[in-house]
Scaffold this motif. Structure first.
Motif, PDB file in Angstrom:
ATOM      1  N   ILE A 357       0.845  -1.207   0.000  1.00 15.29           N
ATOM      2  CA  ILE A 357       0.000   0.000   0.000  1.00 15.29           C
ATOM      3  C   ILE A 357       0.874   1.248   0.000  1.00 15.29           C
ATOM      4  O   ILE A 357       0.598   2.223  -0.720  1.00 15.29           O
ATOM      5  CB  ILE A 357      -0.945  -0.011   1.217  1.00 15.29           C
ATOM      6  CG1 ILE A 357      -1.961  -1.146   1.096  1.00 15.29           C
ATOM      7  CG2 ILE A 357      -1.679   1.327   1.343  1.00 15.29           C
ATOM      8  CD1 ILE A 357      -2.812  -1.343   2.342  1.00 15.29           C
ATOM      9  N   VAL A 383      -3.308   7.321   0.627  1.00 11.77           N
ATOM     10  CA  VAL A 383      -2.985   5.902   0.430  1.00 11.77           C
ATOM     11  C   VAL A 383      -1.684   5.555   1.159  1.00 11.77           C
ATOM     12  O   VAL A 383      -1.604   4.545   1.888  1.00 11.77           O
ATOM     13  CB  VAL A 383      -2.866   5.577  -1.073  1.00 11.77           C
ATOM     14  CG1 VAL A 383      -2.405   4.129  -1.281  1.00 11.77           C
ATOM     15  CG2 VAL A 383      -4.200   5.804  -1.781  1.00 11.77           C
ATOM     16  N   THR A 384      -0.658   6.383   0.993  1.00 11.46           N
ATOM     17  CA  THR A 384       0.608   6.138   1.690  1.00 11.46           C
ATOM     18  C   THR A 384       0.417   6.167   3.199  1.00 11.46           C
ATOM     19  O   THR A 384       0.956   5.326   3.929  1.00 11.46           O
ATOM     20  CB  THR A 384       1.656   7.196   1.284  1.00 11.46           C
ATOM     21  OG1 THR A 384       1.826   7.179  -0.128  1.00 11.46           O
ATOM     22  CG2 THR A 384       2.995   6.916   1.945  1.00 11.46           C
ATOM     23  N   GLY A 387      -1.195   2.946   4.506  1.00 10.59           N
ATOM     24  CA  GLY A 387      -0.206   1.860   4.577  1.00 10.59           C
ATOM     25  C   GLY A 387       0.735   2.039   5.751  1.00 10.59           C
ATOM     26  O   GLY A 387       1.067   1.081   6.456  1.00 10.59           O
TER      27      GLY A 387
END
Length: 535
Positions: A357, A383-384, A387
């Motif tokens: 991710i 998104v980062t 993750g």
């Protein structure tokens, strides 16, 4: 977050609070003091990134100087974690905490009054030493105060909540202070906070120590610190000296020699800082590698994102801090997702997924970075951040699960050292990529200027990378546009490298996990056959 998950989160927070409130008043006081101390370190580590362009403008500093503002602190922090923890066990955790607060306070004063970039970086290194003293002693105090299973687990949850909140608010706090009071107050605000925490520790904490603590490995600590510092020095100065320059090659060679000596010394020590035998276990290597990938490819964005938002979009410090909130908030939400997934998938699969991710988020951000569209960039940041949130606690758990109970202190030291070593190494590597790609983009745009050599020189590049466009000579709108587009291109390249690295580490963790499972299955099969023979 859905209404159901939000309600679950609230219920969990209330449960944590109930456990803490059910503890004795003195234990609650110890937990809150130790957690606040760790939160101060997290806040200070992340708050400075938003102020880097302001620091560069005041000192007319180049990119290397700005990198050292972060790296000097991180190198000292990473190098001193293991010896600081051992020293706290010997002389007493309370004494070490108060001494660390004194060192951190004096170093903060030195940062706030620094007359030059060099003086600031020296004070930042001293501050890293103080931070290592604080973190190791505060964690040991919490572990020594809460022994029982449920109370201990929830105490760590309260500690994690404090760390998460400080990480989330750090960019905004940094932006507000930098823009409205000046960057020096980012450091000077620590003085009254340290004084208050020292008073709380002195009055409310009990002394504790480990009567069976081993000898301090001063030689190993010195070798590790010198190797790490030389490696980072080579990475940072290679941007100006060149990779083929003898100085760069000499620093890298010296780094390799010192690190080899460190490994050799650890093999001979009866009570080594690091038990190298642990690295024969594929599962332990996978967990450490996951921690390195998480810190190098996700946590390092707390340093580069503020520079990108201020350089590429021309945002002031406050708005840059606000602009980082999607990443920071996603890091807070991520652990809830990780906890839910952890009930369905094996730990190593979760680490692999989290790294994947992060890799996807970095590549997505890199793809959108040059489009001058913040909303699209924010999608990649989220998104980062998700993750990173998934991995934030699970990397530590995976490392601790690979060692016996009597080695958890050393394993925790390896985990934290790996985290900060990864960040400082990534700052050097991604900084080199950023500089190289930005330089190439400037050369590409130079043809549109009448006299590019008079403007787009090495000084211009260094000031641009540091966020000091005012003193870089970017007076005209055309040059300003070229500068911002070039920096965005460099940032995209560095994130692309981070994304590929995260995906590569994810694949390596997956393969190591399979190797560990295969080895364990073989052992179970041999054990079963032996049992049949006995029967």
């Amino acid at each position: 977050m859905t209404g159901k998950s939000a309600a679950t989160s609230i219920d969990r927070s209330l449960a944590y609070l109930e456990i803490v409130m059910s503890s004795t008043a003195s234990d609650r006081f110890v937990l809150l003091t130790a957690s606040a101390t760790c939160a101060l370190i997290t806040l200070d580590t992340n708050v400075v990134a938003v102020a880097l362009p302001s620091i560069a403008r005041e000192f007319h500093a180049g990119f290397a100087d700005v990198e050292w503002v972060v790296s000097a602190y991180m190198v000292a922090f990473a190098a001193c974690l293991l010896p600081a923890g051992a020293l706290a066990d010997r002389i007493g955790r309370k004494k070490m905490l108060i001494a660390g607060l004194a060192a951190f306070c004096l170093a903060s004063l030195g940062c706030g009054l620094a007359p030059s970039a060099l003086a600031l970086n020296v004070a930042r290194a001293a501050k890293g030493v103080g931070a290592a003293m604080l973190l190791t002693s505060a964690l040991a105090i919490i572990a020594n105060t809460f022994h029982e299973g449920a109370a201990r687990a929830r105490a760590w949850a309260v500690w994690g909540t404090c760390m998460g909140v400080s990480t989330t608010v750090a960019p905004l706090v940094g932006g507000v202070i930098t823009q409205w009071a000046g960057w020096r107050w980012i450091f000077l605000m620590n003085l009254p906070i340290c004084a208050l925490l020292a008073l709380c520790a002195w009055r409310g904490m009990r002394e504790s120590r480990n009567p069976h603590a081993g000898a301090l490995d001063l030689a190993g600590s010195a070798l590790f610190a010198a190797a790490l510092a030389l490696g980072i020095w080579a990475l940072i100065d290679a941007q100006a000296d060149g990779w083929a320059d003898w100085r760069t090659e000499a620093r890298l060679a010296a780094c390799a020699v010192l690190f080899a000596l460190f490994v050799r010394l650890q093999k001979k020590r009866a009570h080594a800082m690091i038990d190298l035998a642990l690295f024969r276990q594929p599962r332990f290597v996978a967990a450490v590698l996951a921690m390195f990938g998480y810190a190098a490819c996700a946590q390092v964005m707390m340093t580069f994102l503020p520079l990108y938002l201020q350089n590429a979009f021309g945002l002031p410090a406050v708005r840059a801090g606000i602009g980082m909130l999607p990443f920071a908030i996603a890091m807070v939400v991520g652990p809830h997702i990780g906890a839910s997934l952890g009930r369905r998938v094996p730990p190593m699969a979760l680490l692999t997924l989290g790294l994947a991710i992060i890799g996807a988020g970095n590549l997505l951000t890199a793809f959108f970075a040059g489009m001058s569209n913040y909303a699209l960039v924010a999608v990649g940041m989220i998104v980062t951040g998700l993750g990173a949130g998934v991995l934030n606690g699970d990397t530590q758990k995976a490392i601790m699960a690979c060692v016996p109970a009597n080695r958890t202190g050393m394993a925790s030291g390896i985990s934290t050292t790996t985290r900060f070593t990864a960040i400082v190494t990534s700052v050097g590597v991604l900084g080199a990529v950023l500089a190289s790609r930005t330089h190439a983009a400037l050369d590409l745009h130079a043809s549109s200027l009448a006299d590019p050599n008079a403007i787009l020189d090495a000084t211009f590049l260094s000031r641009l990378l540091a966020g000091d466009l005012a003193h870089a000579g970017a007076g005209s709108e055309a040059i300003l546009r070229i500068a911002r587009e070039s920096f965005a291109s460099g940032f995209a390249a560095s994130l692309a490298v981070a994304g590929v690295c995260a995906l590569t580490v994810a694949a390596a963790v997956w393969l190591l996990a399979r190797m560990a499972s295969a080895s364990e299955n073989v052992k179970i099969g041999v054990s079963g056959r032996s049992g049949d023979i006995v029967r």
